[in-house]
Design a protein around this motif. Structure first.
Motif, PDB file in Angstrom:
ATOM      1  N   TYR A  43      28.791  35.464  31.842  1.00 55.86           N
ATOM      2  CA  TYR A  43      29.491  36.026  32.987  1.00 55.86           C
ATOM      3  C   TYR A  43      30.188  34.884  33.709  1.00 55.86           C
ATOM      4  CZ  TYR A  43      26.186  39.765  32.071  1.00 55.86           C
ATOM      5  OH  TYR A  43      25.458  40.746  31.462  1.00 55.86           O
ATOM      6  N   LEU A  44      31.272  35.170  34.410  1.00 53.82           N
ATOM      7  CA  LEU A  44      31.939  34.185  35.241  1.00 53.82           C
ATOM      8  C   LEU A  44      31.809  34.607  36.697  1.00 53.82           C
ATOM      9  CD1 LEU A  44      35.238  33.529  33.253  1.00 53.82           C
ATOM     10  CD2 LEU A  44      33.167  32.116  33.304  1.00 53.82           C
ATOM     11  N   ASN A  45      31.536  33.635  37.554  1.00 57.63           N
ATOM     12  CA  ASN A  45      31.507  33.855  38.988  1.00 57.63           C
ATOM     13  C   ASN A  45      32.614  33.011  39.597  1.00 57.63           C
ATOM     14  OD1 ASN A  45      30.019  32.609  41.795  1.00 57.63           O
ATOM     15  ND2 ASN A  45      30.284  34.798  41.576  1.00 57.63           N
ATOM     16  N   VAL A  46      33.540  33.655  40.282  1.00 56.84           N
ATOM     17  CA  VAL A  46      34.640  32.962  40.943  1.00 56.84           C
ATOM     18  C   VAL A  46      34.385  33.047  42.440  1.00 56.84           C
ATOM     19  CG1 VAL A  46      37.125  32.882  41.311  1.00 56.84           C
ATOM     20  CG2 VAL A  46      36.215  33.591  39.088  1.00 56.84           C
ATOM     21  N   MET A  47      34.339  31.884  43.078  1.00 57.57           N
ATOM     22  CA  MET A  47      34.081  31.832  44.520  1.00 57.57           C
ATOM     23  C   MET A  47      35.288  31.244  45.232  1.00 57.57           C
ATOM     24  SD  MET A  47      30.096  30.808  44.737  1.00 57.57           S
ATOM     25  CE  MET A  47      30.062  31.267  46.451  1.00 57.57           C
ATOM     26  N   GLY A  48      35.634  31.862  46.339  1.00 58.52           N
ATOM     27  CA  GLY A  48      36.732  31.392  47.178  1.00 58.52           C
ATOM     28  C   GLY A  48      36.270  31.326  48.618  1.00 58.52           C
ATOM     29  N   GLU A  49      37.209  31.409  49.537  1.00 64.87           N
ATOM     30  CA  GLU A  49      36.863  31.383  50.948  1.00 64.87           C
ATOM     31  C   GLU A  49      36.281  32.733  51.367  1.00 64.87           C
ATOM     32  OE1 GLU A  49      39.641  29.543  53.671  1.00 64.87           O
ATOM     33  OE2 GLU A  49      40.783  28.828  51.935  1.00 64.87           O
ATOM     34  N   VAL A  50      35.288  32.686  52.226  1.00 61.62           N
ATOM     35  CA  VAL A  50      34.600  33.895  52.692  1.00 61.62           C
ATOM     36  C   VAL A  50      35.612  34.872  53.284  1.00 61.62           C
ATOM     37  CG1 VAL A  50      32.904  34.789  54.330  1.00 61.62           C
ATOM     38  CG2 VAL A  50      32.462  32.639  53.125  1.00 61.62           C
TER      39      VAL A  50
END
Length: 83
Positions: A43-50
């Protein structure tokens, strides 16, 4: 707007630990390997600004593509390992 796409001149790859964050960027991508009955997948988890809208678009070399939308972070559905 940040974009990690084929349109950019620089390619970003996951490191040996399955993580990528461009220098000075706010987006990061992590690979999480599946367990047990999902061990053939990751799986891929992409995190950005809240609170910011994210769209993850994944396209295979065969033209197959999927996308996922979310806010702050997005998890993809399972992706088959091709070892």
């Amino acid at each position: 707007m940040q974009s990690l796409s084929a349109k950019e001149p620089t390619a970003y790859c996951l490191d040996g630990e399955g993580f990528m964050k461009p220098p000075g960027g706010t987006l990061s991508v992590s690979r999480v390997n599946g367990l047990s009955t999902n061990s053939d997948y990751y799986y891929l988890n992409v995190m950005g600004e809240v609170g910011h809208h994210l769209r993850v678009h994944l396209e295979g070399s065969d033209g197959y593509h999927r996308h996922w939308d979310g806010y702050g972070s997005v998890w993809t559905d399972r992706i088959h390992n091709e070892d």
